[in-house]
Design an enzyme around this catalytic site. Structure first.
Site, PDB file in Angstrom:
ATOM      1  N   ASN A   1      -0.602  11.562  -0.030  1.00 62.51           N
ATOM      2  CA  ASN A   1       0.368  10.436   0.029  1.00 62.51           C
ATOM      3  C   ASN A   1       0.743  10.509  -1.552  1.00 62.51           C
ATOM      4  O   ASN A   1       0.536  11.184  -2.342  1.00 62.51           O
ATOM      5  CB  ASN A   1      -0.695   9.272  -0.234  1.00 62.51           C
ATOM      6  CG  ASN A   1      -1.355   8.762   1.148  1.00 62.51           C
ATOM      7  OD1 ASN A   1      -0.767   8.945   2.350  1.00 62.51           O
ATOM      8  ND2 ASN A   1      -2.818   8.514   1.060  1.00 62.51           N
TER       9      ASN A   1
ATOM     10  N   LYS B   1      -5.752  -1.887  -2.805  1.00 59.58           N
ATOM     11  CA  LYS B   1      -6.931  -1.684  -2.064  1.00 59.58           C
ATOM     12  C   LYS B   1      -7.626  -2.889  -1.783  1.00 59.58           C
ATOM     13  O   LYS B   1      -8.260  -3.149  -0.568  1.00 59.58           O
ATOM     14  CB  LYS B   1      -7.948  -0.950  -2.418  1.00 59.58           C
ATOM     15  CG  LYS B   1      -7.398   0.786  -2.609  1.00 59.58           C
ATOM     16  CD  LYS B   1      -7.809   1.571  -1.526  1.00 59.58           C
ATOM     17  CE  LYS B   1      -7.004   2.679  -1.471  1.00 59.58           C
ATOM     18  NZ  LYS B   1      -7.156   3.547  -0.378  1.00 59.58           N
TER      19      LYS B   1
ATOM     20  N   ASP C   1     -14.124   6.145  -1.739  1.00 61.12           N
ATOM     21  CA  ASP C   1     -13.016   6.023  -0.715  1.00 61.12           C
ATOM     22  C   ASP C   1     -12.577   7.548  -0.347  1.00 61.12           C
ATOM     23  O   ASP C   1     -12.183   7.758   0.801  1.00 61.12           O
ATOM     24  CB  ASP C   1     -12.317   4.956  -0.968  1.00 61.12           C
ATOM     25  CG  ASP C   1     -11.204   4.733   0.140  1.00 61.12           C
ATOM     26  OD1 ASP C   1     -11.526   4.721   1.233  1.00 61.12           O
ATOM     27  OD2 ASP C   1     -10.067   4.226  -0.168  1.00 61.12           O
ATOM     28  N   ASP C   2     -12.071   7.895  -1.354  1.00 62.52           N
ATOM     29  CA  ASP C   2     -11.479   9.315  -1.176  1.00 62.52           C
ATOM     30  C   ASP C   2     -12.241  10.310  -0.579  1.00 62.52           C
ATOM     31  O   ASP C   2     -11.702  11.280   0.518  1.00 62.52           O
ATOM     32  CB  ASP C   2     -10.619   9.847  -2.573  1.00 62.52           C
ATOM     33  CG  ASP C   2      -9.720   8.928  -2.960  1.00 62.52           C
ATOM     34  OD1 ASP C   2      -8.932   8.341  -2.556  1.00 62.52           O
ATOM     35  OD2 ASP C   2     -10.068   8.081  -4.151  1.00 62.52           O
TER      36      ASP C   2
ATOM     37  N   GLU D   1     -12.288   4.887  -6.612  1.00 64.73           N
ATOM     38  CA  GLU D   1     -10.988   5.175  -6.022  1.00 64.73           C
ATOM     39  C   GLU D   1     -10.028   5.695  -7.036  1.00 64.73           C
ATOM     40  O   GLU D   1      -9.831   5.521  -7.975  1.00 64.73           O
ATOM     41  CB  GLU D   1     -10.168   3.758  -5.585  1.00 64.73           C
ATOM     42  CG  GLU D   1      -8.968   3.801  -5.008  1.00 64.73           C
ATOM     43  CD  GLU D   1      -9.365   4.401  -3.647  1.00 64.73           C
ATOM     44  OE1 GLU D   1     -10.369   3.607  -2.824  1.00 64.73           O
ATOM     45  OE2 GLU D   1      -8.665   5.219  -3.181  1.00 64.73           O
ATOM     46  N   ASP D   2      -9.489   7.138  -6.597  1.00 67.35           N
ATOM     47  CA  ASP D   2      -8.537   7.762  -7.126  1.00 67.35           C
ATOM     48  C   ASP D   2      -8.991   8.189  -8.699  1.00 67.35           C
ATOM     49  O   ASP D   2      -8.366   8.508  -9.450  1.00 67.35           O
ATOM     50  CB  ASP D   2      -7.287   7.126  -7.256  1.00 67.35           C
ATOM     51  CG  ASP D   2      -6.580   6.987  -5.824  1.00 67.35           C
ATOM     52  OD1 ASP D   2      -7.220   7.471  -4.885  1.00 67.35           O
ATOM     53  OD2 ASP D   2      -5.527   6.597  -5.801  1.00 67.35           O
TER      54      ASP D   2
ATOM     55  N   TYR E   1       0.957  -1.351   0.105  1.00 69.17           N
ATOM     56  CA  TYR E   1       0.130  -0.080   0.190  1.00 69.17           C
ATOM     57  C   TYR E   1       0.879   1.432   0.029  1.00 69.17           C
ATOM     58  O   TYR E   1       2.051   1.238  -0.451  1.00 69.17           O
ATOM     59  CB  TYR E   1      -0.770  -0.223   1.229  1.00 69.17           C
ATOM     60  CG  TYR E   1      -2.226   0.690   1.418  1.00 69.17           C
ATOM     61  CD1 TYR E   1      -2.900   0.981   0.158  1.00 69.17           C
ATOM     62  CD2 TYR E   1      -2.168   1.828   2.328  1.00 69.17           C
ATOM     63  CE1 TYR E   1      -4.024   1.840   0.437  1.00 69.17           C
ATOM     64  CE2 TYR E   1      -3.319   2.564   2.402  1.00 69.17           C
ATOM     65  CZ  TYR E   1      -4.251   2.397   1.636  1.00 69.17           C
ATOM     66  OH  TYR E   1      -5.176   3.348   1.492  1.00 69.17           O
TER      67      TYR E   1
ATOM     68  N   ARG F   1      -5.946  10.271 -10.799  1.00 69.08           N
ATOM     69  CA  ARG F   1      -5.483  11.076  -9.759  1.00 69.08           C
ATOM     70  C   ARG F   1      -5.117   9.916  -8.588  1.00 69.08           C
ATOM     71  O   ARG F   1      -5.569   9.560  -7.698  1.00 69.08           O
ATOM     72  CB  ARG F   1      -6.497  12.075  -8.755  1.00 69.08           C
ATOM     73  CG  ARG F   1      -6.146  12.768  -7.951  1.00 69.08           C
ATOM     74  CD  ARG F   1      -5.582  12.338  -6.490  1.00 69.08           C
ATOM     75  NE  ARG F   1      -6.556  12.037  -5.647  1.00 69.08           N
ATOM     76  CZ  ARG F   1      -6.692  11.126  -4.807  1.00 69.08           C
ATOM     77  NH1 ARG F   1      -5.675  10.319  -5.029  1.00 69.08           N
ATOM     78  NH2 ARG F   1      -7.553  10.855  -4.053  1.00 69.08           N
TER      79      ARG F   1
HETATM   80  N1  LIG Z   1      -4.854  10.070   4.006  1.00 68.88           N
HETATM   81  C1  LIG Z   1      -5.598   9.555   3.098  1.00 68.88           C
HETATM   82  O1  LIG Z   1      -6.342   8.518   3.621  1.00 68.88           O
HETATM   83  C2  LIG Z   1      -6.097  10.063   2.002  1.00 68.88           C
HETATM   84  C3  LIG Z   1      -5.096  10.760   1.366  1.00 68.88           C
HETATM   85  N2  LIG Z   1      -5.455  11.439   0.037  1.00 68.88           N
HETATM   86  C4  LIG Z   1      -4.753  12.312  -0.261  1.00 68.88           C
HETATM   87  O2  LIG Z   1      -5.001  13.672  -0.471  1.00 68.88           O
HETATM   88  C5  LIG Z   1      -4.296  14.406  -1.592  1.00 68.88           C
HETATM   89  C6  LIG Z   1      -5.282  15.023  -2.404  1.00 68.88           C
HETATM   90  O3  LIG Z   1      -6.409  14.203  -2.892  1.00 68.88           O
HETATM   91  P1  LIG Z   1      -7.881  14.827  -3.271  1.00 68.88           P
HETATM   92  O4  LIG Z   1      -8.531  15.439  -2.491  1.00 68.88           O
HETATM   93  O5  LIG Z   1      -8.356  13.506  -4.112  1.00 68.88           O
HETATM   94  O6  LIG Z   1      -7.241  15.550  -4.571  1.00 68.88           O
HETATM   95  P2  LIG Z   1      -8.145  16.666  -5.211  1.00 68.88           P
HETATM   96  O7  LIG Z   1      -7.273  16.830  -6.637  1.00 68.88           O
HETATM   97  O8  LIG Z   1      -9.531  16.293  -5.283  1.00 68.88           O
HETATM   98  O9  LIG Z   1      -7.843  18.045  -4.518  1.00 68.88           O
HETATM   99  C7  LIG Z   1      -6.572  18.694  -4.239  1.00 68.88           C
HETATM  100  C8  LIG Z   1      -6.824  20.105  -3.759  1.00 68.88           C
HETATM  101  O10 LIG Z   1      -5.609  20.583  -3.131  1.00 68.88           O
HETATM  102  C9  LIG Z   1      -5.415  22.154  -3.878  1.00 68.88           C
HETATM  103  N3  LIG Z   1      -4.097  22.142  -4.069  1.00 68.88           N
HETATM  104  C10 LIG Z   1      -3.371  21.653  -5.019  1.00 68.88           C
HETATM  105  N4  LIG Z   1      -2.075  22.155  -5.028  1.00 68.88           N
HETATM  106  C11 LIG Z   1      -2.128  23.175  -4.199  1.00 68.88           C
HETATM  107  C12 LIG Z   1      -1.292  24.199  -3.588  1.00 68.88           C
HETATM  108  N5  LIG Z   1      -0.015  24.189  -3.904  1.00 68.88           N
HETATM  109  N6  LIG Z   1      -1.762  24.997  -2.550  1.00 68.88           N
HETATM  110  C13 LIG Z   1      -2.970  25.018  -2.089  1.00 68.88           C
HETATM  111  N7  LIG Z   1      -3.799  24.035  -2.469  1.00 68.88           N
HETATM  112  C14 LIG Z   1      -3.454  23.122  -3.447  1.00 68.88           C
HETATM  113  C15 LIG Z   1      -6.574  21.744  -5.184  1.00 68.88           C
HETATM  114  O11 LIG Z   1      -6.771  23.199  -5.502  1.00 68.88           O
HETATM  115  P3  LIG Z   1      -7.652  23.549  -6.725  1.00 68.88           P
HETATM  116  O12 LIG Z   1      -8.935  22.846  -6.617  1.00 68.88           O
HETATM  117  O13 LIG Z   1      -7.410  25.046  -6.708  1.00 68.88           O
HETATM  118  O14 LIG Z   1      -6.933  22.985  -7.892  1.00 68.88           O
HETATM  119  C16 LIG Z   1      -7.585  20.927  -4.658  1.00 68.88           C
HETATM  120  O15 LIG Z   1      -8.470  21.656  -4.006  1.00 68.88           O
HETATM  121  C17 LIG Z   1      -3.763  13.338  -2.401  1.00 68.88           C
HETATM  122  O16 LIG Z   1      -2.033  13.500  -2.080  1.00 68.88           O
HETATM  123  C18 LIG Z   1      -4.266  12.371  -1.849  1.00 68.88           C
HETATM  124  O17 LIG Z   1      -3.356  10.985  -1.785  1.00 68.88           O
HETATM  125  C19 LIG Z   1      -6.816  11.279  -0.414  1.00 68.88           C
HETATM  126  C20 LIG Z   1      -7.666  10.473   0.105  1.00 68.88           C
HETATM  127  C21 LIG Z   1      -7.287   9.609   1.265  1.00 68.88           C
HETATM  128  C1  LIG Z   2      -5.297   6.744   0.586  1.00 66.82           C
HETATM  129  C2  LIG Z   2      -5.836   7.037  -0.436  1.00 66.82           C
HETATM  130  O1  LIG Z   2      -6.925   6.570  -0.890  1.00 66.82           O
HETATM  131  C3  LIG Z   2      -5.384   8.048  -1.429  1.00 66.82           C
HETATM  132  O2  LIG Z   2      -3.995   8.539  -1.058  1.00 66.82           O
HETATM  133  O3  LIG Z   2      -5.772   8.418  -2.342  1.00 66.82           O
HETATM  134 MG   LIG Z   3      -7.357   6.828  -3.036  1.00 68.92          MG
END
Ligand SMILES: NC(=O)C1=CN([C@@H]2O[C@H](COP(=O)(O)OP(=O)(O)OC[C@H]3O[C@@H](n4cnc5c(N)ncnc54)[C@H](OP(=O)(O)O)[C@@H]3O)[C@@H](O)[C@H]2O)C=CC1
Ligand SMILES: CC(=O)C(=O)O
Ligand SMILES: [Mg+2]
Length: 617
Positions: free
Chosen positions: A473, A236, A331-332, A308-309, A139, A218
């Site tokens: 991540n 997963k 999941d996200d 997912e993603d 993972y 993503r």
């Molecule tokens: N720990 C966990 O269980 C999980 C972790 N994650 C992690 O979270 C991260 C984001 O995932 P997700 O929400 O799906 O992604 P998205 O693409 O949906 O969202 C990313 C967000 O970050 C913003 N962003 C990007 N770059 C910057 C920056 N330099 N400064 C400020 N804001 C910024 C984007 O802004 P804008 O909208 O303006 O483009 C957007 O709002 C990934 O790395 C993923 O691996 C996700 C799910 C679960």
């Molecule tokens: C953990 C997870 O689902 C992610 O980083 O997208």
């Molecule tokens: Mg994910």
């Protein structure tokens, strides 16, 4: 008939192929042969007892040197194995010794994948017994690197690939009919049946309970990895089995290939996917719809489809579109929300106050950020009886353009609009931290090292114990490291991250960072849906899962500054999550497995897959 089919599968009742009475009282047409018209093609399925050389190459039944003398004799294995007979425990010891010799995590990943393809039960035995050591391999973070290099390390395909090539096509044709009364000519749109259902039928297992599907756009915080995102559904689902006890044969990883916009991959000679830019709009929606319809048609209403993603421009739409017709879970958005709410609730024991006493600031307003924000606001609303429109005002988000405020509302994507509060524009996170003065700082941006020294020092300047969650991540994208969070807050931060960090010693004290990752939630959540026969997902089930997880944090964990229980207890944790989710499904009237078992925790435990070898007659 029933016993014969079970015998044919080595006495396992893992995949019960016996005809079952359907709700309507008929007999289930498992292979789709009876319901096919004479013109339709059917698959000539055959099932036979694996023996000899093919038994050794069947990962579901292979036991390697653990085959007993009697099994070797009766299953035509004599001479195909060296004489030694060993236990599963000894095989596990040897493999762990070998794995630990690899210096490079990707080599460990490849060794684990090779084991999964060779001896499935041994793979799961290793993963379950050594979960804390092997989770970072199968993972995050290693799976991220594996996806980036998937084309080069790819040996045997895992899961199902559904591409635009399988989508139905519409085309216009000029049609002529030569009637006795004269010639009729007209343009007609002809739709050819797509092949997605046929692709699903190519999968060898019929009884699928959980599908994890990605379109690779993503992948973690690594961006568009196209078809190479397959590593994520595979990873997963291996956690669904190891952590949640859903049997491997009931799990189906799927990658939908609509192309990629990753120029590097498009140029890479080893790239395994469609070599074209991503399809969008109607073409994308049509392929997804064909997949969703085929999945329900083939596996029934109770198959859980976990998105997912996906990139956020598709993720929210797909969840809303299929949430009312299918058993879907993102999941996200949802799993992450549930795990973070749990961590925040648990952290209240350390940082004090109620949920509503806190002020939240997110860096990142996408799937994870807005999903978490919404569930926190919902829980706050339930606790205080204040409308959710009001509780949202305790939560602020920053995206790539700065703080989300009312003056930006018109141009915001729909999922950000509820978070546009009254405030002056603020262009970056540091400015937002100074203006909002949050008690909880959450990173969900996918961009590494964005929680700078100045930002953490500022948060720590007005909080005795700042709660800092760096969720992005893999490790390279984490908003800060554990070392940075503890050092810059002078050891006062309560810290957890999406990918694991080692314990860190600061001023003579050892700090153990927790892992705020949806892996705590989705395996137990899915198990809860499966064991209750739930047909829809409801937000209250996410709250139920979150509550069950928070209850598993012990005083011993709190004393170490942990807000999540250790992964070493994950099977027990998953059983509790499953029970709480199932209880909610019964309460909401969306459970179909009746009557409701009296003790849902025991029932969940009794349903969990065990990787211990079975004896063959
Ligand atoms: N720990 C966990 O269980 C999980 C972790 N994650 C992690 O979270 C991260 C984001 O995932 P997700 O929400 O799906 O992604 P998205 O693409 O949906 O969202 C990313 C967000 O970050 C913003 N962003 C990007 N770059 C910057 C920056 N330099 N400064 C400020 N804001 C910024 C984007 O802004 P804008 O909208 O303006 O483009 C957007 O709002 C990934 O790395 C993923 O691996 C996700 C799910 C679960
Ligand atoms: C953990 C997870 O689902 C992610 O980083 O997208
Ligand atoms: Mg994910």
């Amino acid at each position: 008939m029933e016993s014969t089919l079970k015998e044919m599968r080595g006495g396992e009742s893992v995949l019960d192929l016996s005809p079952k009475a359907t709700v309507g009282g008929g007999v289930e047409d498992v292979y789709g042969e009876d319901c096919a018209t004479e013109e339709q093609l059917v698959t000539p399925w055959t099932y036979s007892v694996a023996s000899g050389y093919s038994l050794l190459r069947d990962p579901h039944h292979n036991k390697g040197l653990a085959f007993t003398e009697k099994e070797r004799d009766s299953h035509y294995l004599l001479g195909l194995l060296p004489p030694a007979v060993v236990t599963q425990q000894l095989q596990e010891k040897k493999l762990m010794d070998n794995l630990r010799k690899y210096q490079v995590p990707l080599q460990k990943y490849m060794a684990m994948m090779e084991l999964q393809e060779r001896n499935e039960r041994l793979f799961y035995k290793l993963l379950i017994d050594n979960v804390e050591e092997l989770l970072p391999i199968v993972y995050t973070p290693t799976v991220g690197e594996a996806c980036q290099k998937y084309g080069s390390i790819f040996r045997r395909p895992q899961g199902l690939y559904i591409s635009l090539k399988e989508k139905y096509e519409c085309f216009s044709a000029f049609v002529e009919f030569d009637y006795p009364s004269g010639l009729a000519q007209f343009n007609s749109t002809i739709t050819c049946r797509g092949k997605v259902l046929d692709v699903l039928k190519n999968w060898p297992e019929r009884n699928i309970q959980v599908i994890v599907v990605t379109d690779g756009e993503r992948i973690l915080g690594l961006g568009d990895l196209g078809c190479q995102g397959m590593g994520i559904p595979v990873g997963k689902l291996s956690l669904y089995t190891a952590l949640g006890g859903v049997r491997p044969s009931a799990c189906l990883p799927v990658t939908i290939d609509v192309g990629t916009n990753n120029e590097q991959l498009l140029k890479d000679e080893f790239y395994i996917g469609l070599r074209q830019r991503r399809a969008t709009g109607q073409e994308y929606a049509d392929l997804l719809h064909e997949f969703m319809s085929a999945a329900k048609q083939n596996y029934g209403e109770k198959v859980l489809i976990q998105f997912e993603d996906f990139a956020n421009h598709n993720a929210f739409t797909l969840l809303a579109k299929y949430g009312t017709t299918h058993l879907v879970f993102n999941d996200d958005i949802q799993g992450t929300a549930s795990v973070v709410l749990s961590g925040v609730v648990a952290a209240l024991k350390l940082i004090g106050g109620t949920l509503a006493d806190h002020k939240f600031l997110f860096l990142g307003a996408g799937e994870a950020g807005t999903g978490i924000a919404e569930l926190i606001a919902l829980e706050m609303s339930k606790q205080t009886k204040i409308p959710v429109e009001e509780t949202r005002k305790k939560i602020w988000l920053v995206d790539s353009k700065g703080l989300i405020v009312n003056s930006r509302k018109e141009s915001l994507q729909h999922f950000k609009k509820p978070w546009a509060h009254d405030h002056e524009p603020v262009k970056d996170l540091l400015g937002a931290v100074k203006a909002i003065k949050p008690t909880v700082l959450i990173g969900s941006s996918g961009v590494g090292r964005t929680f700078t020294k100045e930002i953490i020092e500022t948060v720590a300047s007005f909080n005795e114990k700042p709660l800092i969650l760096a969720l992005s991540n893999p490790t390279s994208q984490s908003e800060c490291t554990a070392e940075e969070a503890y050092t810059w807050s002078q050891g006062r931060a309560i810290f957890a991250s999406g990918s694991p960090f080692d314990p860190f010693e600061y001023n003579g004290k050892v700090f153990v960072p927790g892992q705020a990752n949806n892996a705590y939630i989705f395996p137990g959540f899915g198990l809860g849906l499966v064991i209750s026969g739930a047909i829809r997902v409801h937000d209250d089930m996410l709250l139920a899962a979150s509550e069950a997880l928070a209850k598993q944090v012990s005083d011993e964990n709190y004393n170490k500054g942990l807000i999540y229980p250790p992964f070493s207890n994950i099977r027990k944790i998953s059983a509790n999550i499953a029970a709480n989710v199932a209880a909610k499904a019964y309460e909401l009237g969306v459970a179909t497995r009746l009557p409701r078992p009296a003790n849902l925790v025991k029932y969940a435990e009794s349903c969990m897959y065990s990787p211990v070898y079975r004896s063959y007659r």
